[in-house]
Design a protein around this motif. Structure first.
Motif, short mmCIF file in Angstrom:
data_model
loop_
_atom_site.label_atom_id
_atom_site.label_comp_id
_atom_site.label_asym_id
_atom_site.label_seq_id
_atom_site.Cartn_x
_atom_site.Cartn_y
_atom_site.Cartn_z
N PHE A 173 0.84 -0.96 0.06
CA PHE A 173 -0.03 0.46 0.20
C PHE A 173 0.69 0.84 0.38
O PHE A 173 0.24 2.04 -0.81
N TRP A 174 1.42 1.57 0.85
CA TRP A 174 2.91 2.44 0.61
C TRP A 174 2.99 2.77 -0.43
O TRP A 174 3.54 3.89 -0.72
N LEU A 175 3.66 1.24 -1.37
CA LEU A 175 4.23 2.11 -2.61
C LEU A 175 3.37 2.09 -3.22
O LEU A 175 3.63 3.16 -4.00
N ALA A 176 2.46 1.66 -3.36
CA ALA A 176 1.23 2.06 -4.24
C ALA A 176 0.90 3.68 -4.14
O ALA A 176 1.00 4.29 -4.94
N CYS A 177 0.97 4.26 -3.33
CA CYS A 177 0.76 5.02 -2.92
C CYS A 177 1.82 6.27 -3.50
O CYS A 177 1.80 7.44 -3.59
N GLU A 178 2.51 6.16 -3.73
CA GLU A 178 4.10 7.08 -3.28
C GLU A 178 4.33 6.78 -5.14
O GLU A 178 4.42 7.83 -5.82
N GLU A 179 4.18 5.09 -5.70
CA GLU A 179 3.16 6.10 -7.17
C GLU A 179 2.08 6.99 -7.51
O GLU A 179 2.43 7.18 -8.62
#
Length: 144
Positions: free
Chosen positions: A51-57
């Motif tokens: 989730f954190w990575l998806a938000c960064e993208e």
């Protein structure tokens, strides 16, 4: 798990010893992200990192149609109740995202991302530093 991604230098794991300085240093490094994600998988909480990575993208998106598509994917995968990789956030944050998902903006997931970041920093990160995964990386040449 063999981590072959480069952090800041030619040697993929040369900066692994700096990961213990802060979660930010860990997350700034692709190999650090991969190692932390592997650790979270062993704790059945990999969805936090995903989730954190998806938000960064998501924050890098420039076009509205792409933003809408991505927001709906993040919502369906992580936020909605009974999502396949449902993250652990409070009901008011979840309700706020649900209410606004029809008109997403680049900040749509900021509160939830901060909550997950805080959870990872406070709870998972200290355990990661003591884990066999991280200790193994350090022993196998992760010191710079």
């Amino acid at each position: 798990m063999a981590i072959k991604l480069c952090c800041f230098s030619k040697d993929p794991l040369v900066d692994a010893d700096t990961w213990s300085e802060s979660i930010d240093k860990l997350l700034a490094c692709k190999a650090g992200q991969a190692a932390f994600q592997e650790f979270l998988r062993t704790e059945y909480s990999e969805e936090n990192m995903l989730f954190w990575l998806a938000c960064e993208e998501y924050k890098k998106i420039k076009s509205t149609p792409e933003m809408i598509t991505s927001a709906n994917r993040i919502y369906t995968e992580f936020v909605q109740v009974e999502a396949p990789k449902q993250i652990n956030i409070d009901c008011s944050t979840r309700a706020n995202i649900t209410k606004n998902i029809c008109q997403p903006n680049l900040n749509s997931f900021d509160t939830a991302q901060r909550l997950i970041y805080s959870l990872m920093a406070r709870d998972c990160y200290p355990r990661f530093l003591k884990s066999d995964i991280y200790q193994g990386i350090l022993q196998n040449g992760g010191k710079g």
